[in-house]
Motif scaffolding. Structure first.
Motif, PDB file in Angstrom:
ATOM      1  N   ASP A 125      85.965  -9.660  90.267  1.00  4.89           N
ATOM      2  CA  ASP A 125      85.062  -8.429  89.995  1.00  4.89           C
ATOM      3  C   ASP A 125      85.500  -7.806  88.698  1.00  4.89           C
ATOM      4  N   TRP A 126      84.350  -7.541  87.751  1.00  2.00           N
ATOM      5  CA  TRP A 126      84.852  -6.861  86.726  1.00  2.00           C
ATOM      6  C   TRP A 126      83.749  -6.043  86.194  1.00  2.00           C
ATOM      7  N   ASN A 127      83.832  -4.788  85.815  1.00  2.00           N
ATOM      8  CA  ASN A 127      82.935  -3.725  85.262  1.00  2.00           C
ATOM      9  C   ASN A 127      81.698  -3.705  85.903  1.00  2.00           C
ATOM     10  N   GLY A 128      81.764  -4.021  87.348  1.00  2.00           N
ATOM     11  CA  GLY A 128      80.502  -3.948  88.035  1.00  2.00           C
ATOM     12  C   GLY A 128      79.879  -5.140  88.351  1.00  2.00           C
ATOM     13  N   TYR A 129      80.426  -6.273  87.545  1.00  2.00           N
ATOM     14  CA  TYR A 129      79.742  -7.647  87.618  1.00  2.00           C
ATOM     15  C   TYR A 129      80.591  -8.447  88.422  1.00  2.00           C
ATOM     16  N   ARG A 130      80.061  -9.676  88.903  1.00  4.06           N
ATOM     17  CA  ARG A 130      80.794 -10.785  89.491  1.00  4.06           C
ATOM     18  C   ARG A 130      80.990 -11.760  88.584  1.00  4.06           C
ATOM     19  N   VAL A 131      82.038 -12.014  88.012  1.00  2.00           N
ATOM     20  CA  VAL A 131      82.344 -13.226  86.986  1.00  2.00           C
ATOM     21  C   VAL A 131      82.488 -14.510  87.699  1.00  2.00           C
ATOM     22  N   ILE A 132      81.590 -15.372  87.589  1.00  2.00           N
ATOM     23  CA  ILE A 132      81.787 -16.886  87.954  1.00  2.00           C
ATOM     24  C   ILE A 132      82.021 -17.763  86.816  1.00  2.00           C
ATOM     25  N   THR A 133      83.039 -18.359  86.793  1.00  2.00           N
ATOM     26  CA  THR A 133      83.386 -19.254  85.812  1.00  2.00           C
ATOM     27  C   THR A 133      84.408 -20.446  86.351  1.00  2.00           C
ATOM     28  N   ALA A 134      84.858 -20.995  85.184  1.00  2.00           N
ATOM     29  CA  ALA A 134      85.656 -22.248  85.444  1.00  2.00           C
ATOM     30  C   ALA A 134      86.800 -22.540  85.986  1.00  2.00           C
ATOM     31  N   PRO A 135      87.094 -23.027  87.019  1.00  2.00           N
ATOM     32  CA  PRO A 135      88.479 -23.186  87.638  1.00  2.00           C
ATOM     33  C   PRO A 135      89.105 -24.197  86.915  1.00  2.00           C
ATOM     34  N   PRO A 136      90.558 -24.703  87.151  1.00  2.00           N
ATOM     35  CA  PRO A 136      91.109 -25.996  86.665  1.00  2.00           C
ATOM     36  C   PRO A 136      90.434 -27.159  87.115  1.00  2.00           C
ATOM     37  N   PRO A 137      90.358 -28.254  86.161  1.00  2.00           N
ATOM     38  CA  PRO A 137      91.270 -28.381  85.205  1.00  2.00           C
ATOM     39  C   PRO A 137      90.953 -27.679  83.867  1.00  2.00           C
ATOM     40  N   SER A 138      90.090 -26.679  83.855  1.00  2.00           N
ATOM     41  CA  SER A 138      89.898 -25.760  82.762  1.00  2.00           C
ATOM     42  C   SER A 138      90.551 -24.861  82.726  1.00  2.00           C
ATOM     43  N   SER A 139      91.227 -24.505  81.558  1.00  2.00           N
ATOM     44  CA  SER A 139      91.971 -23.109  81.478  1.00  2.00           C
ATOM     45  C   SER A 139      91.117 -21.947  81.010  1.00  2.00           C
ATOM     46  N   GLY A 140      89.794 -22.358  80.850  1.00  2.00           N
ATOM     47  CA  GLY A 140      88.910 -21.205  80.353  1.00  2.00           C
ATOM     48  C   GLY A 140      88.636 -20.063  81.063  1.00  2.00           C
ATOM     49  N   GLY A 141      88.350 -20.492  82.531  1.00  2.00           N
ATOM     50  CA  GLY A 141      87.802 -19.442  83.474  1.00  2.00           C
ATOM     51  C   GLY A 141      89.118 -18.201  83.770  1.00  2.00           C
ATOM     52  N   VAL A 142      90.217 -19.214  83.910  1.00  2.00           N
ATOM     53  CA  VAL A 142      91.497 -18.072  84.173  1.00  2.00           C
ATOM     54  C   VAL A 142      91.753 -17.384  82.921  1.00  2.00           C
ATOM     55  N   GLY A 143      91.636 -17.976  81.749  1.00  2.00           N
ATOM     56  CA  GLY A 143      91.965 -17.015  80.515  1.00  2.00           C
ATOM     57  C   GLY A 143      90.948 -16.104  80.179  1.00  2.00           C
ATOM     58  N   TYR A 191      99.603  -8.546  89.029  1.00  2.00           N
ATOM     59  CA  TYR A 191     100.194  -9.505  87.822  1.00  2.00           C
ATOM     60  C   TYR A 191      99.619  -9.143  86.374  1.00  2.00           C
ATOM     61  N   LEU A 192      98.245  -8.926  86.506  1.00  2.00           N
ATOM     62  CA  LEU A 192      97.856  -8.573  85.045  1.00  2.00           C
ATOM     63  C   LEU A 192      97.872  -7.370  84.606  1.00  2.00           C
ATOM     64  N   ALA A 193      98.115  -6.363  85.545  1.00  2.00           N
ATOM     65  CA  ALA A 193      98.499  -5.154  85.127  1.00  2.00           C
ATOM     66  C   ALA A 193     100.102  -5.105  84.694  1.00  2.00           C
ATOM     67  N   VAL A 238      89.261 -14.445  82.512  1.00  2.00           N
ATOM     68  CA  VAL A 238      89.352 -13.287  83.550  1.00  2.00           C
ATOM     69  C   VAL A 238      90.567 -12.611  83.091  1.00  2.00           C
ATOM     70  N   GLN A 239      91.701 -13.259  82.739  1.00  2.00           N
ATOM     71  CA  GLN A 239      92.786 -12.308  82.410  1.00  2.00           C
ATOM     72  C   GLN A 239      92.686 -11.561  81.352  1.00  2.00           C
ATOM     73  N   LEU A 240      91.710 -11.945  79.952  1.00  2.00           N
ATOM     74  CA  LEU A 240      91.304 -11.248  79.165  1.00  2.00           C
ATOM     75  C   LEU A 240      90.620  -9.916  79.375  1.00  2.00           C
ATOM     76  N   LEU A 241      89.526 -10.164  80.080  1.00  2.00           N
ATOM     77  CA  LEU A 241      88.813  -9.197  80.658  1.00  2.00           C
ATOM     78  C   LEU A 241      89.713  -8.127  81.316  1.00  2.00           C
ATOM     79  N   LYS A 242      90.484  -8.461  82.399  1.00  2.00           N
ATOM     80  CA  LYS A 242      90.951  -7.763  83.264  1.00  2.00           C
ATOM     81  C   LYS A 242      92.295  -6.864  82.383  1.00  2.00           C
ATOM     82  N   MET A 243      92.932  -7.632  81.586  1.00  2.00           N
ATOM     83  CA  MET A 243      93.963  -6.840  80.771  1.00  2.00           C
ATOM     84  C   MET A 243      93.460  -5.909  79.884  1.00  2.00           C
TER      85      MET A 243
END
Length: 577
Positions: free
Chosen positions: A273-291, A353-355, A293-298
């Motif tokens: 959850d971010w900014n009132g939206y639900r982000v649906i994105t790629a899990p491993p073996p992609s690094s993209g989804g984790v990356g 963790y991200l905080a 979400v980390q960028l948006l939340k940080m």
């Protein structure tokens, strides 16, 4: 709009699909029969919409929608068409990821390539332990077991409305009857040919890929026709599988057994959850989804530091680079194939963790590169020629699909008598821990080569929803730049309220921990003049890069979709009533 007169919808108006059975670890086609009549759903949007890499795939999608197909049918037709008309990146000899939102539910399909059974951890090292130049990039030994055909078969079998033959028809048409080669495609061919010169059979198939030529691919047309007739079975155990294995024999590692054992995998998408939206994105073996979400939340955690900071100012670039340092440190240490390694996804996107990671950001000067370590401790063990497209249908179902050959025209190897361009995806493994791949990013043993393992990727097909309805469908090629590009466009849209075309066209930049304190800029909107001086004064080095993404995005405004193709690329958009 009628493009292919030999493609017809079922007379009943209901969807027809191929039944499947399981054999040798993949799905086989059996004679198509009628699916039970589905409940007819009323349209929820004013139109369907696409943002795709070329006009031929756009025409294919239009035909599918005209036949009564849904977003998944269109996405599969686009993929096969791009394998013909966009051969530098579109493919059936590569693999990728698909994020779907169907009937109000999220799904993720991993059809990433796998390492061959004969692959070994040190297969690209010489007897002194040094990496052999280009061995993981060019030629037969660079090829991973392709997943695209099985992925498309699996997605369409599960969610498509039309017959399998219908979604293959546009691609067969373009392979058999030809398409007009663009200047940009010839330029890509010319550049690739220089890299492959004398080392592969690339020119045997693509020497005539020249601007204005009506380019026909009869061998590929025959392959596509067999796939149309027999489903994925042909590619993984039939005549096409035999051709691939024959081409590899004595040159590469892929065998008939590799193909027979390949399977696409349905995985749980990364959601946040971010900014009132639900982000649906790629899990491993992609690094993209984790990356992502980390960028948006940080960035959200650092709202006070970003307050009043103008978009793409020197201070903005610095703060984003500080966040990106930490994301890439985590990427290198923790991310890999979840079938081989327990990836700590929940911990990496945990709010607390991200905080903590955000609190490490130095708001004034670059943090020392050596001081930026993976945040969970150390105990836990892509080039422009990827392509992306986004699709939404009038019922609100959406597909975000990114697939790749890795480098331009992949390994440069074309399967004899089949016309299939094969990937060079093995370079996405950590060929040697700590040694950078073609994108300049490093990895650990979590991404070391192992038989049947999928290499780490940055591909990040993403969908945002709000109140259970699709709000945004987005993705891009660009190797390690993928999720940083998506992040910048999303924040342009939602944090800065920019109109969609402006959000996509705005300047993009990139930092990835290594090389130290380096900000990569793009030729489309370069960092120069006073801005460059200010960034350098903060302690950064500026370095040019050829490419920083080719975003294809659809935003839903109320019940009206808006589609934008990145002005940096060749893409087109269409709406279909």
């Amino acid at each position: 709009m009628k493009l292919f007169s030999n493609v017809k919808a079922s007379a009943s108006g209901f969807a027809l699909v191929a039944l499947i059975s399981v054999s040798s670890g993949f799905l086989e086609a059996t004679p198509a029969v009628a699916k039970a009549p589905a409940k007819i759903q009323p349209a929820t949007l004013t139109s369907a919409a696409i943002a795709v890499p070329d006009r031929y795939s756009a025409d294919a999608a239009g035909q599918i929608f005209n036949e009564g197909g849904n977003a998944v049918d269109a996405a599969v037709a686009i993929a096969f068409t791009l394998a013909v008309t966009y051969p530098d990146a579109g493919n059936i000899g590569g693999g990728g990821f698909m994020t779907l939102y169907v009937d109000g539910k999220p799904y993720f399909l991993d059809y990433r390539e796998r390492a061959p059974l004969a692959a070994t951890k040190n297969m690209y090292l010489d007897d002194k332990g040094n990496v052999v130049k280009d061995m993981s990039l060019i030629g037969y030994r660079a090829v991973g077991v392709p997943g695209t055909v099985e992925g498309m078969w699996e997605a369409q079998r599960r969610f498509g409305k039309l017959k399998w033959k219908q979604v293959l028809a546009p691609a067969i048409h373009y392979a058999r009857d030809g398409f007009e080669v663009s200047q940009k495609l010839q330029e890509r061919r010319d550049g690739a040919a220089k890299s492959f010169a004398g080392r592969t059979n690339f020119d045997t198939y693509f020497s005539n890929l020249k601007q204005g030529v009506n380019f026909k691919q009869p061998d590929l047309a025959a392959v596509l026709q067999r796939i149309s007739d027999h489903g994925a079975k042909d590619f993984y155990s039939g005549k096409t599988a035999d051709l691939i294995a024959d081409a590899m024999r004595g040159h590469g590692l892929i065998t008939k057994a590799d193909l027979e054992q390949y399977k696409a995998v349905w995985r749980e998408p990364v959601t946040a959850d971010w900014n009132g939206y639900r982000v649906i994105t790629a899990p491993p073996p992609s690094s993209g989804g984790v990356g992502l979400v980390q960028l948006l939340k940080m960035k959200a955690d650092l709202a006070a530091d970003f307050n009043g900071v103008p978009l793409n100012s020197a201070q903005y670039v610095h703060l984003i680079a500080e966040i990106e340092k930490r994301v890439f440190a985590d990427r290198a240490q923790y991310l890999g194939d979840p079938d081989f390694y327990k990836v700590p996804v929940a911990q990496l996107i945990d709010d607390a963790y991200l905080a903590k990671r955000a609190a490490e950001v130095n708001p004034d000067t670059p943090s020392g590169t050596k001081s930026v370590q993976p945040g969970l401790g150390t105990s836990m063990p892509e080039k422009a020629e990827t392509t992306h497209y986004s699709v939404i249908d009038k019922w609100g179902n959406a597909v975000s699909n990114t697939y790749t050959l890795n480098g331009p025209f992949g390994s440069g190897v074309v399967v004899d008598r089949a016309g299939i361009v094969l990937n060079d995806e093995m370079d996405d493994f950590s060929v040697k821990p700590g040694v950078a791949n073609m994108f300049g990013v490093v990895g650990s043993d979590a991404n070391a080569i192992e038989p049947q393992k999928r290499p780490l990727s940055s591909m990040d097909p993403t969908i945002l929803t709000k109140d259970g309805k699709v709000a945004l469908v987005i993705g891009t090629p660009g190797g390690s730049r993928i999720f940083t590009s998506i992040f910048q466009v999303i924040t342009n849209i939602y944090d800065f309220d920019m109109p969609l075309p402006d959000a996509v066209a705005a300047m993009r930049f990139h930092h990835q921990l290594l090389p130290p304190d380096t900000i990569f800029w793009e030729p489309y909107k370069p960092i120069e003049g006073e801005l460059a001086t200010q960034i350098e004064a903060k302690g950064y080095k500026l370095e040019g890069q050829r490419f920083n993404g080719d975003i294809q995005v659809i935003k839903v405004n109320g019940n009206t979709p808006e589609a934008v193709a990145d002005p940096r690329g060749r893409g087109v958009t269409r709406l279909f009533q």
